[in-house]
Design a protein around this motif. Structure first.
Motif, PDB file in Angstrom:
ATOM      1  N   ASP A  74      42.101 -32.350   1.005  1.00 24.44           N
ATOM      2  CA  ASP A  74      43.519 -32.002   0.893  1.00 24.44           C
ATOM      3  C   ASP A  74      43.900 -32.044  -0.588  1.00 24.44           C
TER       4      ASP A  74
ATOM      5  N   LEU B 190      41.279 -46.493   3.074  1.00 35.46           N
ATOM      6  CA  LEU B 190      42.034 -45.240   3.188  1.00 35.46           C
ATOM      7  C   LEU B 190      42.894 -44.936   1.962  1.00 35.46           C
TER       8      LEU B 190
ATOM      9  N   HIS C 255      42.823 -35.275  -2.270  1.00 38.39           N
ATOM     10  CA  HIS C 255      41.400 -35.632  -2.119  1.00 38.39           C
ATOM     11  C   HIS C 255      40.547 -34.370  -2.240  1.00 38.39           C
TER      12      HIS C 255
ATOM     13  N   SER D  23      39.711 -39.532   2.324  1.00 38.57           N
ATOM     14  CA  SER D  23      40.193 -38.735   3.447  1.00 38.57           C
ATOM     15  C   SER D  23      38.960 -38.103   4.101  1.00 38.57           C
ATOM     16  N   ARG D  24      39.034 -37.867   5.393  1.00 35.01           N
ATOM     17  CA  ARG D  24      37.917 -37.213   6.091  1.00 35.01           C
ATOM     18  C   ARG D  24      37.950 -35.698   5.900  1.00 35.01           C
TER      19      ARG D  24
END
Length: 376
Positions: free
Chosen positions: A135, A127, A138, A131-132
């Motif tokens: 943002d 992590l 990221h 990031s999924r």
């Protein structure tokens, strides 16, 4: 050729493929075989896009480097220290562009950049890096649900600059291409994908050639590659297979381009025509000759292009050149016999290792049939 292609599909060397041959500027063979995916019945169409892997080097990066040499903005005998400020105070400083392109510079063959960012045993992403969702920190898209930290590009370059050098003998390496990408983008003040579209693909009519194809085409038109169990933990479909290129947002100088056989035939025909295609001049013929000739004794490579190790009268000539790709691709040009040969497959969809497509010499054996047909 049909027999060899069908045999490769039946034996699961690759789920499918596109093969094209042009002779004397005319397409004489253009066929698709098999399915897009080992688990699908979706037949390969001539319009389908394949992940070219390292064929990207000779279809995106090399035409731009040749353009710069033709415009006297670059010389093959310049050093990396001269073309890249950051390389100046490193052990890469005195390596010449010619040595790097011929894989004669002593660069490490490969660095698994992604290994530092993931638990490869279970493909669990750390992590600290991912990031999924997209943002501020990221912004780099690896897949639809994986975004990597913006600073990763600096880390990749740092790893390259710090990497050890070996002896100056033939050793295939992607690393120099990261530096070439940086130089080209600085010179043209644009991303690699935009530069090559504007300088070559648009005017050549290569409308199905692009980086990050999912942004422009439907998934039905894009052939999937591997089910990646060590990094992205999903079927790679519409995104680049190469991990290093994925960490660069899908646009790299060594991998990342997607295309189909007819588009690639246009670019290769332009090389064969000495830099001309459709009444337009793209490159100087003398520059193409310089890049496609053998560069060092005891090393069969050209400047970026692959060559035949021991040319025989019954096969590809000593002047011929091309490149292969890890995903199961090949482009080949033979000026002596006026041949263009394109082979596109997604053999990693079946199995990454063992590489049966290479072991069984499928691409080379199909190429040989062309020569058997034209040579007495």
């Amino acid at each position: 050729m049909d027999q060899l292609a069908n045999n490769a599909v039946i034996n699961h060397y690759t789920p499918g493929m596109q093969i094209l041959v042009a002779k004397d500027g005319k397409v004489i063979y253009d066929k698709s075989f098999g399915a897009q995916d080992k688990n699908s019945s979706e037949k390969v169409k001539w319009t389908d896009l394949y992940d070219l892997a390292s064929v990207t080097k000779v279809t995106a990066t090399l035409p731009l480097l040749m353009l710069e040499v033709g415009d006297n903005k670059l010389s093959l005998d310049q050093t990396l220290g001269e073309i890249d400020e950051q390389a100046k105070n490193t052990n890469k400083s005195n390596l010449t562009v010619r040595e790097v392109l011929a894989h004669q510079a002593g660069l490490k063959p490969w660095i698994g950049f992604y290994n530092e960012t993931v638990n490869v045993k279970n493909a669990r992403l750390y992590l600290d890096f991912y990031s999924r969702k997209k943002d501020e920190e990221h912004q780099i898209k690896v897949t639809d649900n994986i975004f990597i930290i913006n600073s990763i590009k600096d880390t990749i370059y740092e790893d390259i600059y710090k990497s050890a050098l070996g002896k100056k003998t033939y050793q295939y390496s992607d690393l120099g291409y990261y530096i070439f990408k940086k130089k080209l983008e600085k010179d043209f003040q644009q991303g690699l994908n935009q530069i090559v579209q504007e300088k070559f693909y648009q005017d050549l009519g290569m409308y199905r050639t692009t980086f990050n194809p999912k942004e422009k085409f439907s998934l039905n038109d894009i052939v999937p590659t591997e089910y990646d169990k060590t990094y992205r933990n999903q079927l790679i479909h519409g995104f680049v297979h190469d991990q290093g290129a994925a960490m660069m947002g899908g646009i790299a100088a060594h991998a990342g381009l997607f295309s189909n056989s007819i588009d690639l035939a246009k670019l290769m025909q332009m090389y064969l025509n000495g830099g001309e295609y459709g009444d337009q001049k793209y490159l100087d013929s003398s520059v193409i000759q310089e890049f496609t000739k053998q560069q060092f004794k005891g090393n069969h490579r050209g400047a970026g292009f692959d060559k035949i190790t021991n040319p025989l009268r019954t096969g590809p000539s000593a002047e011929s050149f091309g490149h292969t790709g890890f995903t199961g691709t090949m482009v080949w040009v033979d000026p002596k016999y006026k041949i263009v040969y394109i082979f596109l497959s997604n053999r990693v969809n079946e199995t990454v290792e063992p590489n049966y497509l290479s072991i069984k010499k499928v691409r080379e054996n199909i190429r040989q049939v062309i020569y058997d047909a034209i040579l007495p």
